[in-house]
Design an enzyme around this catalytic site. Structure first.
Site, PDB file in Angstrom:
ATOM      1  N   ASP A 140      44.656  41.629  51.935  1.00 50.79           N
ATOM      2  CA  ASP A 140      44.916  40.191  51.926  1.00 50.79           C
ATOM      3  C   ASP A 140      43.644  39.365  52.081  1.00 50.79           C
ATOM      4  OD1 ASP A 140      47.605  40.065  51.440  1.00 50.79           O
ATOM      5  OD2 ASP A 140      48.205  39.974  53.536  1.00 50.79           O
ATOM      6  N   ASP A 176      56.280  42.794  47.646  1.00 50.68           N
ATOM      7  CA  ASP A 176      55.636  42.787  48.959  1.00 50.68           C
ATOM      8  C   ASP A 176      56.501  43.500  49.988  1.00 50.68           C
ATOM      9  OD1 ASP A 176      53.639  42.185  50.798  1.00 50.68           O
ATOM     10  OD2 ASP A 176      53.552  40.069  50.239  1.00 50.68           O
TER      11      ASP A 176
END
Length: 721
Positions: free
Chosen positions: A522, A458
């Protein structure tokens, strides 16, 4: 000075011997590049687009003479070329292809080509000028994608402050519309379309990463180009940071399309002997609309040596199931439930490392937290593997929380002079050798201690005020992250890596040269996700796009959708689950199991076939399909996001089928999330399928059912004759 068509100069060595003909045509997969080479300057691209077919040398030479820039009141006193790096020295008054300064004097090289290597698909050259050397490559691959790169070498005695080195190609004047993308967190890759106006226009990204609002691909096309119609010319920059996408349309000459790394003032200063290499720019032409563009790029990506070849495993990611609440027993129960429904990879997300009980502490301290995991992760990893699943782990190596042991020990390791944070975190200066070595050691130690097959990598913030060694640091940071990934993969070649960047903020072919899939967004809201995935598919094939079945109530929009629709949306992707399935009812688990079984049966088709999209003539609906290379097998999903104007929808046509063959088209109940609103059932849907020739299915179609919003119909077509 003018030349007759037969005496136009090519490129010669110092002895006068011809190195390459004056005009050469390069070809691949129906695309062509016509290039005029000269001794006294860089080559000029006379044509990029459709292959004109066999052309003799005399005709190519005549084309060069006929295509010369015409003299006008605002141009030079002789014809001037539009070179592969146009500048004012060429009479170019748009955005320059190369810019900078040597000792404060503008960089305006007077190039002489010293060497050229050509083959059927393209060329590379070396050109010299006072104090500088240019190495350029323009070359088609087998799919007809044209890869363009430049390298600038300082061969002089003074430093070169480089301001721009941009890949450009001429754009046909009939390309009058431009499609690119913008967006935000959980709404990535939102299309925007506008006319191409006169002048020089650019889209700049200054986020230090690709960005949620990245252009992704700049597509210029003929009026009204669409999924499967129209001629398009496109460019994508394989780079994960600051970028510029530009078009130029000037009264004096042809239009230009280009892309390049955006260089900040003072960022690239080349000392004598140093060089700068541009990221690859991918130029794609198609006469079959956007799907034709995608087909070329997807073919190129699938031909890569490191492209995922094995079936993409069904993943369960723990994030939206447990968030930071890491405890062994609930996670073991979640792993048991995952294995029972057919999951093949279990990924432990954020929250496993030292001091990480929320998003405000612990980043940088890449050691398993002994308070939560007194015996390390071994108990969970061993249990997951005993249930037949691979184990994956979340990391965010480029970032650090101010509340961490790493930050307290090394406050000088930050990529900024500012103390301000974003999401309670700051950026590590990975371009520092000590930082890169420390990160490599920690990640290597984790992958050595545990049998981890997958890292979710990430990166959760933009880079603001990025300063490395007293200069703007985005370029150095990006190349250092690439090097870190490359070395980690060299040490652990069996580990797959996902690129996640607060969702889909690092989706580009630079990061995908080092990773195995991207997390597209997301948001797991299927309505939002369907649009995001459709446009991510413009660049990436489904097997590189991570998509998960989330909770009934999406955490990003709070919209509630039924399980079957969430599963249908996740179908054309590298699929997975991201919700607490231990709370599912027996019926829901049975539906999930059936969906996973069908996904496994069909994933080879979806991850090797050609992707299709088509206008449905029905507002609020979208059609996605995939057809095998031999045309014998296809899968289609018709989704409805909103109501439309039709009470009886237009016919459903299935693109890409072989018109000479007959197909059995079956409704797939386990994948269909259909709530039908028809007064009477559509007969072929109610019967479960229909048998028709491909010619009728593609051109006439069958009656489409009237779907309720947040519904989907999935059908499979198999050739029977």
């Amino acid at each position: 000075m003018t030349h007759s068509p037969m005496t136009l100069p090519g490129v010669h060595d110092d002895g006068g011997r011809a190195l390459v003909p004056s005009v050469t045509i390069f070809r691949s997969a129906g695309a062509a590049l016509v290039v005029a080479f000269r001794d006294d300057g860089l080559p000029e691209v006379l044509h990029w687009g459709s292959d004109p077919g066999p052309v003799d040398a005399a005709s190519l030479a005549a084309l060069d003479a006929a295509a010369a820039r015409q003299v006008s009141a605002s141009a030079l006193d002789e014809p001037w070329p539009l070179t592969i790096l146009p500048t004012e020295r060429d009479g170019w008054q748009g955005r320059p292809g190369i810019a900078g300064a040597i000792g404060g004097v503008p960089l305006l090289p007077s190039w002489r080509v010293a060497a050229v290597e050509i083959d059927d698909r393209g060329f590379s050259l070396r050109a010299e000028a006072d104090g500088v050397r240019l190495q350029s490559s323009l070359r088609f691959d087998e799919a007809g994608v044209l890869l363009v790169s430049h390298t600038l070498v300082n061969t002089g005695d003074e430093a070169i402050a480089l301001a721009a080195l941009e890949a450009t190609l001429p754009l046909a004047e009939r390309a009058t519309e431009l499609l690119d993308f913008s967006g935000r967190w959980t709404r990535e890759r939102t299309p925007q379309r506008r006319p191409i106006g006169m002048g020089s226009h650019s889209r700049e990204s200054r986020r230090g990463r690709t960005g949620h609002d990245a252009p992704l691909v700049a597509v210029a096309g003929t009026p009204g180009f669409s999924d499967r119609c129209g001629e398009v010319w496109a460019v994508h920059l394989a780079w994960s940071a600051d970028a510029i996408y530009r078009t130029d349309r000037l009264p004096e000459g042809r239009s230009v399309l280009g892309a390049a790394e955006l260089l900040r003032a003072g960022e690239i200063v080349l000392a004598p002997g140093q060089s700068f290499v541009t990221p690859d720019a991918w130029f794609i032409w198609s006469d079959a609309g956007l799907d034709g563009l995608s087909a070329r790029v997807h073919q190129t990506l699938r031909a890569r040596e490191r492209h995922p070849r094995s079936d993409r495993p069904v993943v369960l990611n723990t994030w939206e199931a447990v968030y930071f609440a890491h405890e062994l027993e609930p996670l073991v129960a979640l792993a048991d439930a995952a294995a029972a429904v057919g999951v093949e990879r279990f990924v432990l997300d954020d929250g496993w490392f030292l001091g990480r009980r929320g998003d405000d502490a612990g980043l940088g301290d890449w050691a398993v937290d002994p308070e939560v995991w007194p015996e390390g992760l071994h108990a969970l990893v061993d249990h997951v593997r005993a249930r037949g699943m691979g184990f994956g782990l979340w990391v965010e190596p480029e970032m650090v929380n101010p509340d961490s042991e790493l930050h307290r020990s090394h406050p000088d390791w930050l990529l900024t002079p500012s103390a301000r944070s974003w999401r309670n975190q700051q950026v590590l200066d990975v371009a520092r050798p000590d930082v890169a070595a420390w990160l490599l050691e920690r990640l290597d130690a984790l992958l050595t201690e545990y049998p981890i097959e997958y890292l979710k990598w990430d990166q959760n913030r933009d880079l603001l005020e990025a300063v490395h060694a007293g200069r703007p640091g985005v370029d150095a940071q990006t190349r250092a992250v690439y090097a870190l990934l490359d070395e980690l993969r060299r040490r652990h070649p069996g580990v797959e890596i996902e690129s996640c960047s607060s969702g889909g903020a690092r989706v580009d072919l630079g990061i995908l040269a080092r990773t195995d899939r991207v997390w597209a967004s997301d948001t797991n809201d299927p309505i939002e996700r369907a649009r995001i995935q459709r446009w991510t598919e413009l660049l990436l094939p489904p097997e590189l796009i991570g998509s998960h079945v989330g909770p009934a109530r999406a955490h990003t929009t709070h919209r509630v959708t039924d399980l079957r629709f969430r599963m249908a949306t996740t179908l054309f992707a590298s699929a997975g689950i991201e919700t607490d399935i231990t709370r599912f009812t027996e019926e829901e688990r049975a539906e999930l199991t059936a969906w996973i079984t069908e996904y496994k049966r069909l994933r080879t088709l979806m991850h090797t076939g050609e992707l299709m999209h088509a206008e449905t003539e029905d507002e609020g609906t979208a059609l996605t399909g995939v057809v095998s290379a031999d045309g014998s097998h296809a899968l289609y999903r018709l989704t409805r996001e909103a109501t439309g104007e039709w009470a009886v929808p237009p016919a459903l046509r299935l693109p890409g089928l072989d018109p000479r063959r007959t197909y059995r088209v079956d409704v797939l109940p386990a994948l269909t999330a259909a709530r039908f609103l028809d007064v009477k059932p559509v007969p072929w849907v109610a019967a479960g399928g229909v048998t028709l020739p491909g010619s009728l299915l593609t051109t006439v179609g069958v009656r489409a059912p009237l779907l309720a919003p947040a519904s989907a119909l999935v059908v499979e077509a198999v050739a029977i004759a």
